[in-house]
Design an enzyme around this catalytic site. Structure first.
Site, PDB file in Angstrom:
ATOM      1  N   TYR A 218       4.896  48.836  10.323  1.00 37.07           N
ATOM      2  CA  TYR A 218       5.809  49.015   8.914  1.00 37.07           C
ATOM      3  C   TYR A 218       5.563  47.648   8.469  1.00 37.07           C
ATOM      4  CZ  TYR A 218       7.911  52.661  11.396  1.00 37.07           C
ATOM      5  OH  TYR A 218       7.889  54.046  11.871  1.00 37.07           O
ATOM      6  N   SER A 219       5.139  48.012   6.893  1.00 38.86           N
ATOM      7  CA  SER A 219       5.205  46.550   5.995  1.00 38.86           C
ATOM      8  C   SER A 219       6.226  45.755   6.005  1.00 38.86           C
ATOM      9  CB  SER A 219       4.980  47.072   4.430  1.00 38.86           C
ATOM     10  OG  SER A 219       4.045  48.145   4.656  1.00 38.86           O
TER      11      SER A 219
ATOM     12  N   GLU B 144      -3.097  49.441   0.622  1.00 39.03           N
ATOM     13  CA  GLU B 144      -2.552  49.959   1.975  1.00 39.03           C
ATOM     14  C   GLU B 144      -1.658  51.141   1.823  1.00 39.03           C
ATOM     15  OE1 GLU B 144      -1.973  46.965   5.056  1.00 39.03           O
ATOM     16  OE2 GLU B 144       0.137  47.052   4.809  1.00 39.03           O
TER      17      GLU B 144
ATOM     18  N   TYR C   1      -0.620  55.139   3.870  1.00 36.54           N
ATOM     19  CA  TYR C   1      -0.355  55.688   5.224  1.00 36.54           C
ATOM     20  C   TYR C   1       0.307  56.871   4.970  1.00 36.54           C
ATOM     21  CZ  TYR C   1       3.955  53.055   3.942  1.00 36.54           C
ATOM     22  OH  TYR C   1       5.091  52.379   3.437  1.00 36.54           O
TER      23      TYR C   1
ATOM     24  N   CYS D 116       0.106  50.423  -2.776  1.00 39.21           N
ATOM     25  CA  CYS D 116       0.880  50.744  -1.406  1.00 39.21           C
ATOM     26  C   CYS D 116       1.830  51.633  -1.149  1.00 39.21           C
ATOM     27  CB  CYS D 116       1.636  49.490  -0.923  1.00 39.21           C
ATOM     28  SG  CYS D 116       2.351  49.386   0.895  1.00 39.21           S
TER      29      CYS D 116
HETATM   30  P1  FAD Z   1       5.637  60.400  14.328  1.00 37.63           P
HETATM   31  O1  FAD Z   1       6.474  61.195  15.351  1.00 37.63           O
HETATM   32  O2  FAD Z   1       4.676  59.775  14.994  1.00 37.63           O
HETATM   33  O3  FAD Z   1       4.947  61.837  13.482  1.00 37.63           O
HETATM   34  C1  FAD Z   1       3.885  61.509  12.492  1.00 37.63           C
HETATM   35  C2  FAD Z   1       2.988  62.630  12.709  1.00 37.63           C
HETATM   36  O4  FAD Z   1       3.710  63.929  12.463  1.00 37.63           O
HETATM   37  C3  FAD Z   1       1.907  62.659  11.817  1.00 37.63           C
HETATM   38  O5  FAD Z   1       0.793  62.161  12.588  1.00 37.63           O
HETATM   39  C4  FAD Z   1       1.345  64.350  11.538  1.00 37.63           C
HETATM   40  O6  FAD Z   1       0.841  64.703  12.746  1.00 37.63           O
HETATM   41  C5  FAD Z   1       2.830  64.916  11.482  1.00 37.63           C
HETATM   42  N1  FAD Z   1       3.268  65.069  10.171  1.00 37.63           N
HETATM   43  C6  FAD Z   1       3.712  64.051   9.212  1.00 37.63           C
HETATM   44  N2  FAD Z   1       3.964  64.725   8.069  1.00 37.63           N
HETATM   45  C7  FAD Z   1       3.812  65.961   8.241  1.00 37.63           C
HETATM   46  C8  FAD Z   1       3.824  67.129   7.518  1.00 37.63           C
HETATM   47  N3  FAD Z   1       4.280  66.928   6.348  1.00 37.63           N
HETATM   48  N4  FAD Z   1       3.088  68.242   7.813  1.00 37.63           N
HETATM   49  C9  FAD Z   1       2.575  68.416   9.320  1.00 37.63           C
HETATM   50  N5  FAD Z   1       2.823  67.455  10.101  1.00 37.63           N
HETATM   51  C10 FAD Z   1       3.179  66.211   9.672  1.00 37.63           C
HETATM   52  N6  FAD Z   1       6.567  53.815   7.162  1.00 37.63           N
HETATM   53  C11 FAD Z   1       7.546  53.367   6.579  1.00 37.63           C
HETATM   54  O7  FAD Z   1       8.681  54.187   6.261  1.00 37.63           O
HETATM   55  N7  FAD Z   1       7.689  52.315   5.988  1.00 37.63           N
HETATM   56  C12 FAD Z   1       6.746  51.260   5.843  1.00 37.63           C
HETATM   57  O8  FAD Z   1       6.908  50.117   5.106  1.00 37.63           O
HETATM   58  C13 FAD Z   1       5.516  51.470   6.517  1.00 37.63           C
HETATM   59  N8  FAD Z   1       4.388  50.628   6.602  1.00 37.63           N
HETATM   60  C14 FAD Z   1       3.280  51.000   6.998  1.00 37.63           C
HETATM   61  C15 FAD Z   1       2.254  50.175   7.083  1.00 37.63           C
HETATM   62  C16 FAD Z   1       0.964  50.490   7.749  1.00 37.63           C
HETATM   63  C17 FAD Z   1      -0.060  49.612   7.476  1.00 37.63           C
HETATM   64  C18 FAD Z   1       1.054  51.758   8.295  1.00 37.63           C
HETATM   65  C19 FAD Z   1      -0.314  52.047   8.819  1.00 37.63           C
HETATM   66  C20 FAD Z   1       1.924  52.819   8.156  1.00 37.63           C
HETATM   67  C21 FAD Z   1       3.232  52.414   7.475  1.00 37.63           C
HETATM   68  N9  FAD Z   1       4.477  53.322   7.808  1.00 37.63           N
HETATM   69  C22 FAD Z   1       5.275  52.743   7.173  1.00 37.63           C
HETATM   70  C23 FAD Z   1       4.351  54.513   8.306  1.00 37.63           C
HETATM   71  C24 FAD Z   1       4.699  54.454   9.787  1.00 37.63           C
HETATM   72  O9  FAD Z   1       3.759  53.631  10.656  1.00 37.63           O
HETATM   73  C25 FAD Z   1       4.811  55.604  10.695  1.00 37.63           C
HETATM   74  O10 FAD Z   1       3.457  56.412  10.396  1.00 37.63           O
HETATM   75  C26 FAD Z   1       6.018  56.697  10.257  1.00 37.63           C
HETATM   76  O11 FAD Z   1       7.319  55.973  10.244  1.00 37.63           O
HETATM   77  C27 FAD Z   1       5.985  57.637  10.971  1.00 37.63           C
HETATM   78  O12 FAD Z   1       6.106  57.304  12.226  1.00 37.63           O
HETATM   79  P2  FAD Z   1       7.058  58.404  13.122  1.00 37.63           P
HETATM   80  O13 FAD Z   1       6.963  58.004  14.696  1.00 37.63           O
HETATM   81  O14 FAD Z   1       8.634  58.390  12.663  1.00 37.63           O
HETATM   82  O15 FAD Z   1       6.348  59.795  13.051  1.00 37.63           O
END
Ligand code: FAD
Length: 406
Positions: free
Chosen positions: A182-183, A404, A406, A364
């Protein structure tokens, strides 16, 4: 344009004609220190009172004369006009390192960038201090501003870096969840200005399963958005060197964000314009130009709206705020106003700025936003006979193009 370092200029808009006391050691009496009127003492530290408008110059002079600044404290004029250190500032100087220590901020040599102080195998257990909604009534989805307490850790970070979060529980294979990044949405001093917190801006991932149509919620984002005050969270990092701010106080900073992509830019804007930040960072007194283009679906989803608009109202010459509200505004063709449409609309002006060596461009947010922005800027560059692809590559090499998504 507003320039806080010019004595008697419009500095009042930021810090007023305030005075600060520098506690300095290592100065020797000689013709230069005499000329500067520095009250050198035989032993111990020397105290030098400096008006806000000359802080940078004095700091440079002290360093040049071999002095080392041990602390800086704001001073309040008493009724009879003499300067005195306020009780509040004394308390601050005891409790807050950042408010009092005036070591020059890290020039971003690679070795100065904190990275992975806490690794996934040994995360730090932070405590949730706040978890507040950022989407207002009538908005779409859930986005939370989360403040984590880092007290007792070695954690430190720079604006533009990210933190890792390991959600509680196990995945479908029974293994502990992997970390998500998370940023960081706060400056290095944190929202409480005590160097002991880190803030995140988290959107709860929610989508319909492409086959079953069932609602699916993201693991880590749901975990974070649902945390109560006082809960403990495993934090790793910080990581990332791509989105750091340049040290140049005269830089032009172009920021293009969608959704939670605003997080690092909130930290930049605070570092640049927030008065407490400016007092804590006398060697970073931004006087350049910052332009944020922010893409979001509807007005209630404008994250940190009040903060952004307050900076714009206070510093109209130094900060420009442009929204692209996809579900409320129309582009030139009558379609939805996405960020790339706004960039296309402003492309000539952006192109002019982007060519200047002091300009840094940051993107971003949502994956996929880059292509549209790229196309819009390519059109402006090519109108002027410049190959955008090559130009962008060169900017990247020069450390002026930062992405950046994601
Ligand atoms: P997970 O349970 O891991 O689910 C994600 C998975 O769901 C995806 O890989 C994909 O397979 C599936 N999926 C997602 N959308 C769909 C769709 N529409 N249709 C079908 N399948 C789908 N997030 C923020 O909220 N704020 C930030 O500031 C932020 N900063 C980031 C900075 C960086 C450098 C990076 C790499 C990511 C950042 N993220 C940010 C994103 C964060 O890291 C997570 O990826 C995000 O919160 C989702 O994680 P999760 O565990 O909730 O979802």
């Amino acid at each position: 344009m507003y320039n806080p370092s010019v004595s008697g200029g419009s500095a009042n808009t930021l810090a007023g004609s305030r005075l600060f006391v520098y506690e300095v050691e290592g100065l020797c009496q000689n013709s230069e220190t005499d000329q500067a009127n520095y009250p050198i003492r035989q032993s111990g530290s020397t105290y030098i009172t400096v008006p806000y408008s000359r802080m940078n110059q004095e700091m440079q002079r002290i360093t040049r004369l071999g002095g080392r600044i041990l602390s800086i404290r704001p001073v309040e004029s008493s009724v009879n006009g003499s300067a005195q250190v306020t009780a509040e500032s004394q308390a601050a100087s005891k409790s807050s390192k950042s408010m009092t220590q005036a070591q020059p901020e890290a020039k971003k040599k690679k070795s100065d960038i904190p990275v992975n102080i806490y690794k996934p195998k040994q995360p730090f257990m932070a405590k949730v201090i706040a978890n507040d909604p950022l989407v207002r009534e009538g908005g779409i989805g859930i986005v939370q501003h989360i403040i984590l307490d880092l007290t007792g850790s070695e954690y430190r970070y720079l604006e533009g870096q990210s933190a890792g979060i390991i959600p509680e529980g196990t995945d479908e294979k029974g293994k502990p969840h992997k970390l998500r990044l998370y940023s960081i949405a706060s400056t290095r001093h944190g929202d409480l200005m005590d160097d002991k917190t880190v803030s995140l801006c988290v959107r709860q991932l929610e989508y319909n399963h492409p086959e079953t149509g069932e609602k699916v919620y993201g693991v880590c984002s749901s975990y974070l958005c649902g945390l109560e005050k006082g809960a403990e969270v495993q934090v790793t990092g910080p990581v990332g060197k791509e989105m750091l701010l340049p040290d140049d106080e005269d830089a032009t900073i172009i920021m293009m964000a969608t959704g939670t992509g605003i997080a690092p830019f909130r930290a930049y804007l605070q570092r640049m314009f927030d008065e407490k930040e400016r007092q804590a960072n006398p060697d970073y007194q931004f006087r350049g130009f910052a332009w944020l283009i922010f893409g979001i679906p509807v007005t209630p989803n404008i994250l940190y709206k009040e903060e952004l608009e307050s900076v714009q109202a206070q510093y109209p010459d130094n900060f420009r705020l442009t929204y692209a509200l996809s579900r409320e505004q129309k582009n030139a063709e009558g379609g939805k106003m996405y960020i790339q449409n706004r960039v296309a609309e402003q492309a000539d002006e952006l192109w002019k700025l982007i060519q200047e060596p002091k300009t840094h461009t940051y993107i971003c947010g949502l994956k996929g936003m880059e292509d549209g922005i790229d196309a819009a800027l390519a059109a402006a560059a090519e109108k002027n006979g410049v190959n955008w692809e090559e130009f962008r590559k060169q900017m990247k090499k020069d450390g002026r193009w930062h992405v950046e998504t994601y």
